[in-house]
Design a protein around this motif. Structure first.
Motif, PDB file in Angstrom:
ATOM      1  N   GLY A  64       1.149  -1.564  -0.023  1.00 23.76           N
ATOM      2  CA  GLY A  64       0.102   0.237  -0.140  1.00 23.76           C
ATOM      3  C   GLY A  64       0.969   1.206   0.083  1.00 23.76           C
ATOM      4  O   GLY A  64       2.064   1.168  -0.139  1.00 23.76           O
ATOM      5  N   PHE A  83      -6.480  -4.910  -9.546  1.00 23.49           N
ATOM      6  CA  PHE A  83      -5.270  -3.663  -9.989  1.00 23.49           C
ATOM      7  C   PHE A  83      -3.967  -4.466 -10.810  1.00 23.49           C
ATOM      8  O   PHE A  83      -4.109  -5.551 -11.109  1.00 23.49           O
ATOM      9  CB  PHE A  83      -4.302  -3.272  -8.737  1.00 23.49           C
ATOM     10  CG  PHE A  83      -5.125  -1.971  -8.232  1.00 23.49           C
ATOM     11  CD1 PHE A  83      -5.454  -0.660  -8.587  1.00 23.49           C
ATOM     12  CD2 PHE A  83      -5.852  -2.107  -7.250  1.00 23.49           C
ATOM     13  CE1 PHE A  83      -6.023   0.342  -8.419  1.00 23.49           C
ATOM     14  CE2 PHE A  83      -6.048  -0.977  -6.402  1.00 23.49           C
ATOM     15  CZ  PHE A  83      -6.483   0.019  -7.008  1.00 23.49           C
ATOM     16  N   VAL A  92      -8.358  -5.664  -3.839  1.00 24.08           N
ATOM     17  CA  VAL A  92      -8.750  -4.823  -2.523  1.00 24.08           C
ATOM     18  C   VAL A  92     -10.465  -4.745  -2.561  1.00 24.08           C
ATOM     19  O   VAL A  92     -11.305  -5.763  -3.673  1.00 24.08           O
ATOM     20  CB  VAL A  92      -8.561  -3.734  -2.965  1.00 24.08           C
ATOM     21  CG1 VAL A  92      -7.468  -3.106  -2.694  1.00 24.08           C
ATOM     22  CG2 VAL A  92      -8.875  -2.818  -4.226  1.00 24.08           C
ATOM     23  N   VAL A 133      -2.766  -4.136  -0.917  1.00 23.14           N
ATOM     24  CA  VAL A 133      -3.163  -4.730  -1.944  1.00 23.14           C
ATOM     25  C   VAL A 133      -2.957  -5.856  -1.979  1.00 23.14           C
ATOM     26  O   VAL A 133      -1.605  -6.673  -1.329  1.00 23.14           O
ATOM     27  CB  VAL A 133      -2.727  -3.908  -3.327  1.00 23.14           C
ATOM     28  CG1 VAL A 133      -3.559  -5.190  -4.189  1.00 23.14           C
ATOM     29  CG2 VAL A 133      -3.177  -2.436  -3.430  1.00 23.14           C
ATOM     30  N   THR A 148      -1.420  -9.527  -2.568  1.00 19.96           N
ATOM     31  CA  THR A 148      -0.710  -9.726  -3.547  1.00 19.96           C
ATOM     32  C   THR A 148      -1.707 -11.228  -4.397  1.00 19.96           C
ATOM     33  O   THR A 148      -2.846 -11.996  -3.668  1.00 19.96           O
ATOM     34  CB  THR A 148       0.865 -10.329  -4.131  1.00 19.96           C
ATOM     35  OG1 THR A 148       1.153 -11.007  -2.943  1.00 19.96           O
ATOM     36  CG2 THR A 148       1.165  -8.527  -3.730  1.00 19.96           C
ATOM     37  N   LEU A 161      -7.987  -0.398 -12.228  1.00 19.59           N
ATOM     38  CA  LEU A 161      -8.538  -0.556 -11.808  1.00 19.59           C
ATOM     39  C   LEU A 161      -9.883  -0.924 -12.191  1.00 19.59           C
ATOM     40  O   LEU A 161     -10.657  -0.105 -12.976  1.00 19.59           O
ATOM     41  CB  LEU A 161      -9.389   0.137 -10.134  1.00 19.59           C
ATOM     42  CG  LEU A 161     -10.453  -0.308  -9.494  1.00 19.59           C
ATOM     43  CD1 LEU A 161      -9.496  -1.448  -8.193  1.00 19.59           C
ATOM     44  CD2 LEU A 161     -10.368   1.131  -8.147  1.00 19.59           C
TER      45      LEU A 161
END
Lengths: 420, 420
Positions: B21, B198, B222, B256, B258, B338
């Motif tokens: 982040g 993302f 997210v 976020v 992964t 996004l």
């Protein structure tokens, strides 16, 4: 005056205009800001580097503003400051004080996107266009909402490209000849004649815009071609609106014509709004739009044919109303955001019965069901691979004593779809 | 191990997770990249500044990548490089080698948007959600197109905000009590339970994405709340889809998670697709989505009440299919783009007859026509000023030996509309 090489009567950009853009050259491939005059670009990074704008925007102008690969920093300045830069350029042009090393022939520059674009929204605001399109899209009546607020969708920023960028025919899902959905190259490729508006002063997230302040927030206008794949669009429209049918390419002319250049061409819109707009969309004067003549040409197999003409003032909802509506729910707008006006159609009928002001082929071919006949007898439905579309725009009459403004061109050629 | 202060069993972010982040602190208000472990953020600008990542990404990592106010530069690295950074962090955490000056308590950080977002698109891909919403929106049947490609619209990037940003009730045009259009504050404010994806590796304009390569292009996930003003949305939807009804705010959780952290939670979607998807949307294996438990809480007048639960795997069209479809017409995707998955609803019915997996109030209140009853007897229709909505997400079970991943929270409180 007649000997001033920047003020030749034949050249494209007059002293009344002075549009801004982003250029690079073979010798200097770094994109930077420029203004245009005659058949030349003035390299503003070099011009400011010579300290010629220090008194207006300080000593760091070259580095902080004009060496950037976009106009965002310049557009974020106060309007008065931008006006002063333009006026200083006009004076130096007239007095032949632009240093020669700051001048590049337009023929030698590569044009880039003028702004780093954070948001792109596209409107649907021509009454003639919506009247023509609604029945073709299976909508019996224009939705009531259309008359109460400018209709708009969010576009795809990554697909906005400068004039001359080839446009690849997209693949997508649509109804095949047997009525079953297929995935393949679009068979209904269209252009849309629009203009684009670039935002200068931003509007904060969760804030709104008083329409009386709208001029402070507009940097200027460009020509915009909202390429459309009608088969993809019709398939995907319900219920979320256009996506891939529009998202494969949007071309804009690279020189941004400022509000100052357009000032002499303020006028009232063609159509009186009924019902009267809500207060927050009411323009406090008669001259709420601009008299900008528009034209579309097709180049097919080397032959240039005019497809249509139109005028910005035909729009039912003006660009100012569009911007005020856009800001009204608090989404926020940033410097460099791009707003498409929507297709600009008119209702003129030529002596031979042809409608000459239809701003896209969807209208001219009645949804692809019949051929459109152009002024020279050319018959066409949708765009073929290799077709090139050229949008043009002008204000006033060239060569007279009154102001004349040319928007340059917005071009794009159709290239074949990927094989899979 | 038990004494390692970063690996306390009570803390939020486990060693299995290591989300990324962008943080700032009172002492150092410059936003920069960070990873999270336990109840701490690891300041990656400082960590890389100590040369602890030189062997993986070179000596300029701190300046070029982690000192930036967004994760874009990090996400643009090869996946193998990002994996190596994460693995190095895990090792140093376990070996207690993270220098103390790189650690900041999560309670002391301000979280920012994790990415500079160039494009935001939002899907509509839960069968249960579309089944529930279609009749409420006056659509008798789900459009055929919905089953042939993931339905999607472009959202408004400027309205994407990090968790804890207040959401102002928007003003807009809708049908008033007498059926006439009015302009005023929304009376039908809703949340939508979604996730956000993302993009890491970009996809060039005019290119497409082979779905078999999709994992290379996803940085992570997210939580996402697609706040909706149902009255504005219903008024404006035809024909161009949602705009202001969605464009006044979209909140995301700031850490976020992964693809590496999610790997143990790969699973197959809940629903078999019928008709079979076109080849370019066909996932070449069974485990095309993730088992992520989701939950929404309402905080009203200090009282916390659970509104619903759901799971990412309920989606009919998976995030990978969404991304492959998104790229299929050549729009191009950039690092940091996004993608919202769309509202994730399920069909569970509790013993008392309540539907407990409806991902928005539009569904739970049958379009605002009846009150929803929550588990504790609370009755509600739409959101009131002062209401706070909290989205939560987890994978696995906390405290065991198997991996556990927490997404943190996505919060937002409703503030009153502007007075005009």
């Amino acid at each position: 005056m007649a000997t001033n090489p920047l003020l030749s009567g034949d050249s494209r950009f007059t002293i009344d205009n002075i549009p801004f853009g982003v250029i690079s050259t073979k010798q200097d491939p770094t994109p930077r800001c420029a203004a245009a005059i005659g058949d030349f670009a003035i390299d503003l990074a070099k011009f400011a580097g010579d300290s010629r704008l220090d008194s207006i925007i300080g000593q760091n102008a070259a580095t902080d503003i004009f060496s950037k690969p976009c106009l965002n920093s310049f557009a974020a300045l106060e309007r008065e400051t931008r006006r002063a830069v333009r006026a200083a350029l006009q004076l130096d042009i007239q007095d032949e004080l632009i240093p020669p090393h700051c001048l590049v022939k337009l023929a030698d520059v590569t044009m880039h996107l003028p702004f780093s674009i954070g948001g792109y929204s596209d409107f649907y605001c021509s009454l003639e266009h919506v009247q023509n399109c609604s029945p073709l899209a299976g909508v019996a009546n224009i939705p009531e909402s259309w008359f109460y607020a400018p209709s708009v969708y969010n576009g795809r920023v990554s697909s906005v490209v400068p004039s001359a960028t080839p446009i690849r025919r997209p693949r997508g899902v649509y109804h095949g000849p047997d009525g079953k959905p297929v995935y393949g190259p679009s068979r209904a490729l269209d252009f849309e004649l629009e203009m684009g508006v670039f935002v200068s002063k931003p509007i904060d997230f969760a804030s709104v815009l008083d329409i009386r302040d709208v001029e402070e927030h507009v940097f200027g206008f460009v020509l915009l071609n909202d390429w459309s794949a009608r088969d993809l669009q019709v398939f995907e429209m319900k219920p979320l609106g256009p996506f891939h049918g529009k998202g494969f390419g949007t071309s804009i002319s690279p020189w941004v014509v400022t509000m100052e250049a357009l000032d002499p061409f303020k006028c009232s819109p063609k159509t009186k709004q009924n019902p009267a707009p809500f207060d927050h969309l009411k323009w406090p004067g008669p001259a709420g739009t601009f008299d900008i003549n528009l034209e579309v040409e097709l180049i097919r197999a080397g032959k240039v044919v005019k497809i249509c003409s139109s005028n910005l003032r035909y729009l039912y909802w003006t660009p100012y109303q569009q911007l005020a509506h856009h800001a009204s729910a608090g989404c926020g707008l940033s410097t460099g955001d791009l707003i498409g006006t929507g297709t600009i159609s008119g209702d003129n009928v030529a002596e031979d019965g042809r409608k000459t002001e239809l701003g896209c082929l969807f209208e001219a071919t009645v949804g692809g069901t019949k051929e459109a006949e152009l002024s020279d007898g050319t018959r066409m439905t949708y765009l073929e691979d290799g077709d090139e579309i050229v949008l043009k725009g002008t204000c006033g009459v060239k060569g007279g004593s009154a102001p004349f403004v040319d928007f340059g061109e917005c071009r794009g050629i159709i290239t074949p779809a990927l094989s899979s």
